[in-house]
Design a protein around this motif. Structure first.
Motif, PDB file in Angstrom:
ATOM      1  N   TYR A  59     -26.683  18.073 -29.398  1.00  0.00           N
ATOM      2  CA  TYR A  59     -27.320  16.605 -29.599  1.00  0.00           C
ATOM      3  C   TYR A  59     -26.189  15.551 -29.781  1.00  0.00           C
ATOM      4  O   TYR A  59     -26.048  14.682 -29.079  1.00  0.00           O
ATOM      5  CB  TYR A  59     -28.250  16.806 -30.623  1.00  0.00           C
ATOM      6  CG  TYR A  59     -28.756  15.474 -31.048  1.00  0.00           C
ATOM      7  CD1 TYR A  59     -29.714  14.888 -30.389  1.00  0.00           C
ATOM      8  CD2 TYR A  59     -28.347  14.731 -32.070  1.00  0.00           C
ATOM      9  CE1 TYR A  59     -30.218  13.765 -30.599  1.00  0.00           C
ATOM     10  CE2 TYR A  59     -28.935  13.392 -32.527  1.00  0.00           C
ATOM     11  CZ  TYR A  59     -29.981  13.004 -31.504  1.00  0.00           C
ATOM     12  OH  TYR A  59     -30.467  11.716 -31.903  1.00  0.00           O
ATOM     13  N   GLY A  60     -25.173  15.842 -30.627  1.00  0.00           N
ATOM     14  CA  GLY A  60     -24.434  14.861 -31.031  1.00  0.00           C
ATOM     15  C   GLY A  60     -23.494  14.496 -29.783  1.00  0.00           C
ATOM     16  O   GLY A  60     -23.173  13.291 -29.391  1.00  0.00           O
ATOM     17  N   ALA A  61     -23.023  15.500 -28.905  1.00  0.00           N
ATOM     18  CA  ALA A  61     -22.247  15.232 -27.875  1.00  0.00           C
ATOM     19  C   ALA A  61     -22.959  14.303 -26.864  1.00  0.00           C
ATOM     20  O   ALA A  61     -22.460  13.682 -26.124  1.00  0.00           O
ATOM     21  CB  ALA A  61     -21.452  16.511 -27.176  1.00  0.00           C
ATOM     22  N   ALA A  62     -24.099  14.836 -26.740  1.00  0.00           N
ATOM     23  CA  ALA A  62     -25.174  14.316 -25.664  1.00  0.00           C
ATOM     24  C   ALA A  62     -25.257  12.989 -25.911  1.00  0.00           C
ATOM     25  O   ALA A  62     -25.344  11.823 -25.152  1.00  0.00           O
ATOM     26  CB  ALA A  62     -26.186  15.192 -25.401  1.00  0.00           C
ATOM     27  N   LEU A  63     -25.587  12.569 -27.075  1.00  0.00           N
ATOM     28  CA  LEU A  63     -26.097  11.463 -27.497  1.00  0.00           C
ATOM     29  C   LEU A  63     -24.629  10.286 -27.374  1.00  0.00           C
ATOM     30  O   LEU A  63     -24.728   9.206 -26.774  1.00  0.00           O
ATOM     31  CB  LEU A  63     -26.537  11.331 -28.998  1.00  0.00           C
ATOM     32  CG  LEU A  63     -26.763   9.772 -29.683  1.00  0.00           C
ATOM     33  CD1 LEU A  63     -27.860   9.273 -28.951  1.00  0.00           C
ATOM     34  CD2 LEU A  63     -26.694  10.051 -31.100  1.00  0.00           C
ATOM     35  N   TYR A  64     -23.505  10.942 -27.697  1.00  0.00           N
ATOM     36  CA  TYR A  64     -22.363  10.183 -27.607  1.00  0.00           C
ATOM     37  C   TYR A  64     -22.194   9.880 -25.864  1.00  0.00           C
ATOM     38  O   TYR A  64     -21.969   8.702 -25.785  1.00  0.00           O
ATOM     39  CB  TYR A  64     -21.250  11.115 -28.051  1.00  0.00           C
ATOM     40  CG  TYR A  64     -19.770  10.215 -28.203  1.00  0.00           C
ATOM     41  CD1 TYR A  64     -19.760   8.893 -28.386  1.00  0.00           C
ATOM     42  CD2 TYR A  64     -18.813  10.867 -27.501  1.00  0.00           C
ATOM     43  CE1 TYR A  64     -18.538   8.192 -28.178  1.00  0.00           C
ATOM     44  CE2 TYR A  64     -17.556  10.190 -27.642  1.00  0.00           C
ATOM     45  CZ  TYR A  64     -17.304   8.832 -27.889  1.00  0.00           C
ATOM     46  OH  TYR A  64     -16.217   8.264 -27.746  1.00  0.00           O
ATOM     47  N   GLU A  74     -14.180  27.679 -26.905  1.00  0.00           N
ATOM     48  CA  GLU A  74     -14.724  27.590 -28.077  1.00  0.00           C
ATOM     49  C   GLU A  74     -15.185  26.344 -28.425  1.00  0.00           C
ATOM     50  O   GLU A  74     -14.311  25.191 -28.118  1.00  0.00           O
ATOM     51  CB  GLU A  74     -13.629  27.894 -29.005  1.00  0.00           C
ATOM     52  CG  GLU A  74     -14.082  28.130 -30.438  1.00  0.00           C
ATOM     53  CD  GLU A  74     -13.062  27.998 -31.462  1.00  0.00           C
ATOM     54  OE1 GLU A  74     -13.124  27.690 -32.624  1.00  0.00           O
ATOM     55  OE2 GLU A  74     -11.683  27.987 -31.044  1.00  0.00           O
ATOM     56  N   ARG A  75     -16.473  26.087 -29.025  1.00  0.00           N
ATOM     57  CA  ARG A  75     -17.017  24.854 -29.207  1.00  0.00           C
ATOM     58  C   ARG A  75     -16.378  24.399 -30.583  1.00  0.00           C
ATOM     59  O   ARG A  75     -16.465  24.928 -31.347  1.00  0.00           O
ATOM     60  CB  ARG A  75     -18.652  24.809 -29.153  1.00  0.00           C
ATOM     61  CG  ARG A  75     -19.204  23.536 -29.303  1.00  0.00           C
ATOM     62  CD  ARG A  75     -20.611  23.557 -30.147  1.00  0.00           C
ATOM     63  NE  ARG A  75     -21.237  24.458 -29.261  1.00  0.00           N
ATOM     64  CZ  ARG A  75     -21.988  23.927 -28.183  1.00  0.00           C
ATOM     65  NH1 ARG A  75     -22.065  22.845 -27.740  1.00  0.00           N
ATOM     66  NH2 ARG A  75     -22.991  24.932 -27.515  1.00  0.00           N
ATOM     67  N   VAL A  76     -15.849  23.269 -30.436  1.00  0.00           N
ATOM     68  CA  VAL A  76     -15.299  22.833 -31.899  1.00  0.00           C
ATOM     69  C   VAL A  76     -16.146  21.500 -32.299  1.00  0.00           C
ATOM     70  O   VAL A  76     -15.943  21.167 -33.238  1.00  0.00           O
ATOM     71  CB  VAL A  76     -13.892  22.302 -31.487  1.00  0.00           C
ATOM     72  CG1 VAL A  76     -12.915  23.431 -31.341  1.00  0.00           C
ATOM     73  CG2 VAL A  76     -13.601  21.098 -30.627  1.00  0.00           C
ATOM     74  N   ALA A  77     -17.046  20.994 -31.421  1.00  0.00           N
ATOM     75  CA  ALA A  77     -17.752  20.071 -32.070  1.00  0.00           C
ATOM     76  C   ALA A  77     -19.020  19.757 -30.976  1.00  0.00           C
ATOM     77  O   ALA A  77     -18.866  20.090 -29.927  1.00  0.00           O
ATOM     78  CB  ALA A  77     -16.946  18.553 -32.045  1.00  0.00           C
ATOM     79  N   GLY A  78     -20.147  18.931 -31.484  1.00  0.00           N
ATOM     80  CA  GLY A  78     -21.152  18.891 -30.549  1.00  0.00           C
ATOM     81  C   GLY A  78     -22.602  18.554 -31.085  1.00  0.00           C
ATOM     82  O   GLY A  78     -23.349  17.894 -30.596  1.00  0.00           O
ATOM     83  N   SER A  79     -22.828  18.927 -32.339  1.00  0.00           N
ATOM     84  CA  SER A  79     -24.079  18.775 -32.902  1.00  0.00           C
ATOM     85  C   SER A  79     -24.543  17.393 -33.362  1.00  0.00           C
ATOM     86  O   SER A  79     -25.447  16.934 -33.684  1.00  0.00           O
ATOM     87  CB  SER A  79     -24.441  19.815 -34.043  1.00  0.00           C
ATOM     88  OG  SER A  79     -23.696  19.674 -35.068  1.00  0.00           O
ATOM     89  N   VAL A 117     -17.766  14.761 -33.190  1.00  0.00           N
ATOM     90  CA  VAL A 117     -17.252  14.758 -31.997  1.00  0.00           C
ATOM     91  C   VAL A 117     -16.052  13.667 -32.099  1.00  0.00           C
ATOM     92  O   VAL A 117     -15.019  13.837 -31.525  1.00  0.00           O
ATOM     93  CB  VAL A 117     -18.297  14.229 -30.883  1.00  0.00           C
ATOM     94  CG1 VAL A 117     -17.731  13.596 -29.570  1.00  0.00           C
ATOM     95  CG2 VAL A 117     -19.436  15.150 -30.700  1.00  0.00           C
ATOM     96  N   PHE A 118     -16.361  12.621 -32.494  1.00  0.00           N
ATOM     97  CA  PHE A 118     -15.303  11.670 -32.910  1.00  0.00           C
ATOM     98  C   PHE A 118     -13.969  12.334 -33.710  1.00  0.00           C
ATOM     99  O   PHE A 118     -12.964  12.140 -33.198  1.00  0.00           O
ATOM    100  CB  PHE A 118     -15.750  10.281 -33.730  1.00  0.00           C
ATOM    101  CG  PHE A 118     -16.487   9.441 -33.155  1.00  0.00           C
ATOM    102  CD1 PHE A 118     -15.742   8.495 -32.168  1.00  0.00           C
ATOM    103  CD2 PHE A 118     -17.622   9.117 -33.255  1.00  0.00           C
ATOM    104  CE1 PHE A 118     -16.278   7.651 -31.278  1.00  0.00           C
ATOM    105  CE2 PHE A 118     -18.449   8.117 -32.383  1.00  0.00           C
ATOM    106  CZ  PHE A 118     -17.699   7.271 -31.389  1.00  0.00           C
ATOM    107  N   ALA A 119     -14.437  13.219 -34.781  1.00  0.00           N
ATOM    108  CA  ALA A 119     -13.363  13.748 -35.520  1.00  0.00           C
ATOM    109  C   ALA A 119     -12.590  14.574 -34.789  1.00  0.00           C
ATOM    110  O   ALA A 119     -11.282  14.809 -34.798  1.00  0.00           O
ATOM    111  CB  ALA A 119     -14.025  14.424 -36.665  1.00  0.00           C
ATOM    112  N   SER A 120     -13.203  15.294 -33.676  1.00  0.00           N
ATOM    113  CA  SER A 120     -12.388  16.335 -33.176  1.00  0.00           C
ATOM    114  C   SER A 120     -11.527  15.587 -32.091  1.00  0.00           C
ATOM    115  O   SER A 120     -10.520  16.486 -31.633  1.00  0.00           O
ATOM    116  CB  SER A 120     -13.469  17.121 -32.218  1.00  0.00           C
ATOM    117  OG  SER A 120     -13.801  16.257 -31.081  1.00  0.00           O
ATOM    118  N   VAL A 121     -11.553  14.509 -31.800  1.00  0.00           N
ATOM    119  CA  VAL A 121     -10.369  14.005 -30.996  1.00  0.00           C
ATOM    120  C   VAL A 121      -9.778  12.913 -31.924  1.00  0.00           C
ATOM    121  O   VAL A 121      -8.998  12.001 -31.185  1.00  0.00           O
ATOM    122  CB  VAL A 121     -11.018  13.338 -29.577  1.00  0.00           C
ATOM    123  CG1 VAL A 121     -11.482  14.106 -28.703  1.00  0.00           C
ATOM    124  CG2 VAL A 121     -12.144  12.312 -30.061  1.00  0.00           C
ATOM    125  N   GLY A 122      -9.834  12.765 -33.165  1.00  0.00           N
ATOM    126  CA  GLY A 122      -8.880  12.197 -33.970  1.00  0.00           C
ATOM    127  C   GLY A 122      -9.402  10.695 -34.077  1.00  0.00           C
ATOM    128  O   GLY A 122      -8.433   9.863 -34.519  1.00  0.00           O
TER     129      GLY A 122
END
Length: 576
Positions: free
Chosen positions: A253-258, A295-300, A305-310
Motif C-alpha cells: 500500500y505505501g509503495a503504491a501510494l507513493y 527481499e522486500r525492505v519496505a512497502g506497507s 519507503v522514504f526511510a529505505s532510501v535514506g
DNA sequence: GCCGTTTTCGGCCCGACTGTTTTCAGTCG
C-alpha cells in the motif's frame, strides 16, 4: 514582449515531440523534456539570469548544448535547429500526440503512410477508414481516434481542484461501500494538491475476491471504459474527467501510494537514488537482492519507503522534484503551514457591496471556525458593478463595525477595504479615509492589458502610498479563464520587500493567486503572505483550505503567513 | 543531450493494458 521561461520550455517540449516522431534517440528526447521542466520550474526569469551573466549549464539537466540553445532563443526568439527539424517533420504533428492512443511511432506511421499532418487530416483519414488498413492499427484504434478527436475539441483543459473534489468524493464513498474494500485513497496530482488535475488516480486495497473493478467500471457516472484489467482500470466520467483505479495488496500500500502520488519527475529522481543503493523501487515495494532472491525492505507505508532510501518523509505537496529530495536528504525540509495554524480571515465582503451575507452573519461564521478575528474589506467606489463603497458609505460601515465590536468580547472585527489601484497607480479613496482603517488590501480590477512595464510601474507607484498594506490577488489570473496580466513579478516582490508590503495568496479555488512558484519566491525573498479567502458569503470562508494547499506547495511555513498571528502581533505588520 | 563516490563513455525508472499479434510493440502513467 520579452522571452518568458514558458516560451523556452514550450520550444523544448515541441522539439522533443518532433524528435520523437522522427525517431531520435529516446534519451535525447528526454533530455529536452527534462530541460523544459527545469526552465519552467525556475522562479526567476531565465533571460534575466542570462543577462546577469549566470552560467545556465549549472542548472540541473541543462548542459553546454542546451545552455547555448537557450541563449539563442533569448536572442532570436527561436532556434535554427527547430527550423531544420520542421523541414523533416511538420510542426503540427506534435498536436497529434495529444490524441490518446497516438504516440510518436504511430504518428510517424500516419505521416509517412498517409501524409497526415494535422488533426483535420487525421479526422478525414479516420472517417474514410484509411487508418484501419495500416500495419499496427486496426478498426478499434481507428474508432478510438475518432472518439478522441471529438473529446480533444470539446475540452482540453485540466479540471480545477475544487471541481475534481466535487466529483471524486462521491465516487470514493461508493467504492468504500463495496464488499471486501479496505482502503480507498486518492493519489496523483489531487493528493499533491495541484491547482488543477488532469485525471484522478484512486488506490484501493481489498480482499482477494472483491468485485471492486467491476463495480468501478459500472459506476453510474461512467461514459466510457478506457481499460479494464485485474489491477488497473480506467474510466471516463460524464464530466470528461478520466479516473484510474489501481488495486494493490496491503503489503504494497505505501509503495503504491507513493508511486501513484508522483510527481513523475519526483519518482524518477528518487528511484535513481534507490538504484544507487542497489535497491529496486516499484509500486509493490522496495526490494533488495537479485531477481530470483528478492527481499522486500519496505512497502506497507510511505514512511518506511522514504526511510529505505535514506529520506525524511516528504509531504505530497512538495513532491515535484524542485529541491525537496535534496532537502529531505539533508534533513532541512520546511515545516509546512497547516489549516489549524490560521487564526483569522483578512479578506471578506458583505452585502454592503457584492457579498451575500450580512456583517453579523460573516462574524458568526468566522467565530464558528474558531477564528479570533475577521476583517471586512469591501470593494471601493471604482468597482461600480460590485456597488463599491465611497467615502461616506465606508465611514458608515466603520461605525457599524465599531458598534458590533462592542457586542463581541474577545473577537476582533478589523476595519479594512479592498481599495482599487487606479490606472495611474493612485488609490481609489483619499488617504485621510484610509487612515481610519486597520489596514488595506489594494487590488487591480481594471486595465489588465497594460504592458508588463506599465502594469509593474502602476502597482509599484500604488505601493508608494504608506496606507498600502496587502497587494490583493497579485497576478489577476483566473484559472482556465483568464491569464495573469503581464507583470514583472520579480520587481513587484522587490518593491514589496522594500516597502514592507504583504502579498495576498488569494485562496479562492478559481484564483489561487499567488501561485506555488510565486509563494516560494516570496518566501525566499523574506516577504510575508496573507492567505485570504476573499469570501463573498459565509460558505466562502471555507475556501481557506485551498489557500493552505497552495501555500504548502509553495513551501510556506506558519511564520511566513501573517494571519497565523494573534491580532496584536498581526497589526504590527500594517505599520509602515 | 545530460551526467559522474562505477567520471569523458555508457548508462539513462518501471510495470500494466490494449490491440494487433501469434509473442509483442506501442502507449500510458
Amino acid at each position: 514582449m520579452p522571452i518568458q521561461n514558458t516560451d523556452i520550455s514550450r520550444i523544448f517540449n515541441h522539439i522533443a515531440d518532433l524528435l520523437e516522431i522522427s525517431g531520435a534517440n529516446a534519451f535525447r528526447v528526454r533530455a529536452y523534456r527534462n530541460a523544459a521542466r527545469t526552465v519552467e520550474d525556475q522562479s526567476r526569469s531565465i533571460v534575466k539570469m542570462l543577462e546577469d551573466g549566470e552560467d545556465l549549464a549549472e542548472l540541473p539537466d541543462i548542459g553546454k548544448d542546451l545552455a547555448e540553445k537557450i541563449a539563442e532563443i533569448a536572442e532570436t526568439g527561436t532556434l535554427e535547429m527547430l527550423d531544420e527539424l520542421e523541414q523533416k517533420v511538420p510542426g503540427e504533428l506534435s498536436k497529434l500526440l495529444e490524441i490518446q492512443q497516438l504516440g510518436p511511432k504511430r504518428v510517424a506511421t500516419l505521416y509517412h503512410e498517409l501524409g497526415i499532418e494535422s488533426l483535420e487530416d487525421l479526422k478525414k483519414a479516420a472517417e474514410d477508414e484509411k487508418i484501419r488498413e495500416l500495419e499496427g492499427f486496426g478498426k478499434k484504434t481507428e474508432q478510438k481516434i475518432l472518439k478522441e478527436l471529438k473529446r480533444v475539441q470539446d475540452s482540453a483543459k485540466r479540471t480545477k481542484l475544487a471541481d475534481a473534489e466535487q466529483i471524486v468524493i462521491p465516487l470514493c464513498e461508493y467504492l468504500q461501500k463495496i464488499d471486501g474494500v479496505k482502503q480507498v485513497t486518492i493519489a496523483g496530482s489531487y493528493r499533491r494538491r495541484r491547482e488543477t488535475v488532469g485525471d484522478l488516480d484512486i488506490l484501493v486495497t481489498c480482499k482477494k475476491d472483491s468485485t471492486v473493478m467491476e463495480r468501478f467500471t459500472g459506476y453510474e457516472d461512467v461514459t466510457e471504459v478506457i481499460a479494464q484489467g485485474k489491477t488497473k482500470s480506467s474510466i471516463r466520467l460524464r464530466s470528461g474527467l478520466q479516473v484510474d483505479l489501481r488495486v494493490v495488496p496491503e503489503v504494497s500500500y505505501g509503495a503504491a501510494l507513493y508511486y501513484f502520488t508522483g510527481s513523475k519527475a519526483h519518482n524518477v529522481a528518487v528511484r535513481k537514488i534507490a538504484v544507487k543503493k542497489n535497491l529496486k523501487m516499484n509500486e509493490y515495494g522496495v526490494f533488495k537482492g537479485k531477481e530470483d532472491d528478492e527481499e522486500r525492505v519496505a512497502g506497507s507505508d510511505e514512511e518506511e519507503v522514504f526511510a529505505s532510501v535514506g529520506l525524511a518523509f516528504i509531504p505530497p505537496e512538495l513532491r515535484e522534484n524542485r529541491g525537496e529530495i535534496e532537502a529531505a536528504q539533508e534533513g532541512c525540509l520546511p515545516v509546512l503551514i497547516d489549516r489549524s495554524d490560521i487564526r483569522g480571515e483578512l479578506h471578506a465582503h458583505t452585502h454592503a457591496t457584492d457579498g451575500r451575507a450580512s456583517l453579523q452573519e460573516m462574524v458568526e461564521a468566522a467565530r464558528s471556525l474558531g477564528y479570533s478575528y475577521l476583517a471586512i474589506t469591501e470593494h471601493s467606489q471604482a468597482v461600480t458593478v460590485a456597488k463599491g463603497l465611497n467615502r461616506k458609505r465606508l465611514e458608515k460601515q466603520i461605525e457599524e463595525i465599531e458598534k458590533l465590536t462592542n457586542e463581541y468580547g474577545g473577537f476582533r472585527i478589523l476595519k479594512g477595504i479592498e481599495v482599487d489601484i487606479l490606472k495611474d497607480g493612485s488609490l481609489d479613496l483619499p488617504d485621510e479615509v484610509l487612515a481610519k482603517l486597520d489596514f488595506t488590501i489594494c487590488s487591480v480590477h481594471s486595465h489588465f492589458n497594460l504592458s508588463a512595464d506599465k502594469q509593474t510601474e502602476r502597482i509599484l507607484r500604488a505601493m508608494d502610498n504608506p496606507y498600502f498594506n496587502i497587494l490583493g490577488h497579485p497576478s489577476g489570473r483566473l484559472i482556465n479563464e483568464r491569464e495573469a496580466y503581464p507583470l514583472n513579478m520579480e520587481k513587484i516582490m522587490k518593491g514589496a520587500k522594500e516597502r514592507g508590503v504583504i502579498l495576498e495568496l488569494n485562496a479562492h479555488p478559481d484564483r489561487l493567486d499567488l501561485n506555488d512558484h510565486h509563494c516560494r519566491m516570496a518566501k525566499e525573498m523574506g516577504i510575508k503572505i496573507a492567505i485570504n479567502t476573499d469570501a463573498h458569503s459565509t460558505d466562502g470562508l471555507n475556501n481557506m483550505k485551498y489557500g493552505i494547499y497552495q501555500a504548502r506547495r509553495g513551501w510556506l511555513s506558519k511564520d511566513d503567513v501573517i494571519n497565523t498571528r494573534r491580532v496584536a502581533e498581526l497589526l504590527k505588520f500594517f505599520k509602515r
